[in-house]
Design a protein around this motif. Structure first.
Motif, PDB file in Angstrom:
ATOM      1  N   ASN A  85       0.719  -1.347   0.041  1.00 43.81           N
ATOM      2  CA  ASN A  85       0.059   0.100  -0.011  1.00 43.81           C
ATOM      3  C   ASN A  85       0.736   1.404  -0.031  1.00 43.81           C
ATOM      4  OD1 ASN A  85      -3.338  -0.452   0.427  1.00 43.81           O
ATOM      5  ND2 ASN A  85      -1.981  -2.136   1.266  1.00 43.81           N
ATOM      6  N   PHE A  86       0.511   2.152  -0.940  1.00 44.90           N
ATOM      7  CA  PHE A  86       1.119   3.572  -0.855  1.00 44.90           C
ATOM      8  C   PHE A  86       0.063   4.562  -0.954  1.00 44.90           C
ATOM      9  CE2 PHE A  86       3.907   0.559  -3.474  1.00 44.90           C
ATOM     10  CZ  PHE A  86       5.145   0.610  -2.814  1.00 44.90           C
ATOM     11  N   PRO A  87      -0.050   5.214   0.496  1.00 43.02           N
ATOM     12  CA  PRO A  87      -0.894   6.278   0.501  1.00 43.02           C
ATOM     13  C   PRO A  87      -0.556   7.478  -0.254  1.00 43.02           C
ATOM     14  CG  PRO A  87       0.038   5.195   2.427  1.00 43.02           C
ATOM     15  CD  PRO A  87       0.693   4.981   1.533  1.00 43.02           C
ATOM     16  N   LEU A  88      -1.500   8.254  -0.899  1.00 45.50           N
ATOM     17  CA  LEU A  88      -1.431   9.188  -1.368  1.00 45.50           C
ATOM     18  C   LEU A  88      -1.784  10.652  -0.546  1.00 45.50           C
ATOM     19  CD1 LEU A  88      -3.125   8.609  -4.898  1.00 45.50           C
ATOM     20  CD2 LEU A  88      -0.509   8.459  -4.336  1.00 45.50           C
ATOM     21  N   THR A  89      -0.787  11.315  -0.365  1.00 45.23           N
ATOM     22  CA  THR A  89      -1.072  12.458   0.391  1.00 45.23           C
ATOM     23  C   THR A  89      -1.590  13.764  -0.541  1.00 45.23           C
ATOM     24  OG1 THR A  89       1.262  13.269   0.166  1.00 45.23           O
ATOM     25  CG2 THR A  89       0.587  11.995   2.220  1.00 45.23           C
ATOM     26  N   ARG A  90      -2.112  14.822  -0.143  1.00 45.08           N
ATOM     27  CA  ARG A  90      -2.569  15.920  -0.711  1.00 45.08           C
ATOM     28  C   ARG A  90      -1.074  16.566  -1.440  1.00 45.08           C
ATOM     29  NH1 ARG A  90      -7.177  19.086   0.210  1.00 45.08           N
ATOM     30  NH2 ARG A  90      -8.520  17.931   2.177  1.00 45.08           N
ATOM     31  N   GLY A  91      -1.330  16.972  -2.580  1.00 40.76           N
ATOM     32  CA  GLY A  91      -0.263  17.600  -3.408  1.00 40.76           C
ATOM     33  C   GLY A  91       0.061  16.659  -4.525  1.00 40.76           C
ATOM     34  N   THR A  92       1.406  16.424  -4.992  1.00 42.51           N
ATOM     35  CA  THR A  92       1.862  16.015  -6.056  1.00 42.51           C
ATOM     36  C   THR A  92       2.776  14.538  -5.664  1.00 42.51           C
ATOM     37  OG1 THR A  92       1.965  17.924  -7.467  1.00 42.51           O
ATOM     38  CG2 THR A  92       3.467  15.865  -8.042  1.00 42.51           C
ATOM     39  N   THR A  93       2.494  13.346  -6.137  1.00 45.87           N
ATOM     40  CA  THR A  93       3.294  12.266  -5.994  1.00 45.87           C
ATOM     41  C   THR A  93       4.027  11.867  -7.298  1.00 45.87           C
ATOM     42  OG1 THR A  93       2.107  11.373  -4.055  1.00 45.87           O
ATOM     43  CG2 THR A  93       2.964   9.825  -5.441  1.00 45.87           C
ATOM     44  N   ILE A  94       5.196  11.723  -7.320  1.00 43.19           N
ATOM     45  CA  ILE A  94       5.911  11.327  -8.430  1.00 43.19           C
ATOM     46  C   ILE A  94       6.241   9.774  -8.537  1.00 43.19           C
ATOM     47  CG2 ILE A  94       7.896  11.692  -9.868  1.00 43.19           C
ATOM     48  CD1 ILE A  94       6.146  14.148 -10.064  1.00 43.19           C
ATOM     49  N   ILE A  95       5.747   9.057  -9.475  1.00 42.30           N
ATOM     50  CA  ILE A  95       6.111   7.715  -9.595  1.00 42.30           C
ATOM     51  C   ILE A  95       7.326   7.562 -10.479  1.00 42.30           C
ATOM     52  CG2 ILE A  95       4.926   5.480 -10.256  1.00 42.30           C
ATOM     53  CD1 ILE A  95       2.145   6.732  -9.819  1.00 42.30           C
ATOM     54  N   GLY A  96       8.084   6.496 -10.196  1.00 48.23           N
ATOM     55  CA  GLY A  96       9.254   6.180 -11.120  1.00 48.23           C
ATOM     56  C   GLY A  96      10.227   5.362 -10.346  1.00 48.23           C
ATOM     57  N   ARG A  97      11.448   5.086 -11.113  1.00 47.95           N
ATOM     58  CA  ARG A  97      12.424   4.402 -10.566  1.00 47.95           C
ATOM     59  C   ARG A  97      13.550   5.224 -10.060  1.00 47.95           C
ATOM     60  NH1 ARG A  97      16.600   3.567 -14.201  1.00 47.95           N
ATOM     61  NH2 ARG A  97      16.171   4.167 -16.361  1.00 47.95           N
ATOM     62  N   GLY A  98      13.616   6.479 -10.225  1.00 48.73           N
ATOM     63  CA  GLY A  98      14.549   7.520  -9.983  1.00 48.73           C
ATOM     64  C   GLY A  98      14.688   7.774  -8.412  1.00 48.73           C
TER      65      GLY A  98
END
Length: 223
Positions: A144-157
């Motif tokens: 599980n990866f909770p999302l907070t308000r604002g921006t979440t960047i998804i990637g491998r870096g």
């Protein structure tokens, strides 16, 4: 030509034989790379979908005398070791988090000619549950990866807030913007694109149950 042979050729061309003089009679860079490859093989983790995760951080400790000799070339050697290790990992189809990094340090407990390699899986920052954490992304194996308000960047870096051990994912693959009511997924010009429910998207508002595909990683949007 294998990773070891390519590594040797690059060393030869880098400083016109200086490495051969520096390491004559003591530890040689090829021995270090051999040890790093051994560490990768010995520290494998089975992931969902049959993928194999190996370390992405390698700490190389050299004896004081060797470390002093190497000092002028340490940064260049670390870069070459990292590149060769990445080639080795890629040839075997293994996965890593982000980029492979090599750090060369001084080992005061080591005698001249000896070295030590330690390896670890470094995942960087983790998403911390906060305001709006009732919204989350869930992997196929239940993470599980909770999302907070604002921006979440998804990637491998390393700059990604949700880091994926997936060579099919770009370093900054996609972002999710969440305002407390609505979550919008936007592809960040990734090489392989972002899919939602099997369709390639540029930007889309997520609804509960949507299946997101980043590289070979499947994420489910849950509320």
């Amino acid at each position: 030509m294998g990773a070891l042979q390519r590594f040797e050729k690059r060393l030869e061309g880098m400083v016109e034989g200086t490495f051969a003089k520096v390491f004559k009679g003591v530890v040689h860079p090829v021995e270090i790379l051999n040890a790093m490859q051994g560490e990768a093989s010995a520290n494998q983790t089975q992931m969902t979908g049959g993928r194999i995760l190996v370390p992405n951080r390698y700490m190389v400790a050299l004896a004081p005398a060797d470390h002093s000799r190497l000092a002028p070339f340490a940064a260049a050697l670390a870069q070459e070791l990292a590149q060769s290790q990445a080639e080795y990992v890629g040839e075997r189809g293994w996965a890593v988090y982000g980029d492979i990094v090599v750090e060369i340090t001084r080992g005061d407990d080591l005698n001249t000619g000896l070295f030590r390699v330690a390896a670890q899986v470094y995942t960087g920052g983790q998403i911390v549950a906060g305001e709006g954490s009732g919204v989350r992304l869930v992997t196929a194996d239940g993470q599980n990866f909770p999302l907070t308000r604002g921006t979440t960047i998804i990637g491998r870096g390393e700059q990604a807030t949700l880091r994926l051990a997936d060579v099919g994912a770009s370093r900054q693959h996609a972002r999710v913007e969440y305002d407390g009511n609505r979550a919008v997924l936007t592809d960040l010009g990734s090489a392989n694109g972002s899919l939602v429910n099997g369709h390639r998207v540029d930007s889309v508002t997520l609804t509960p149950g949507d299946e997101i595909m980043i590289g070979t990683t499947r994420l489910s949007f849950r509320v």
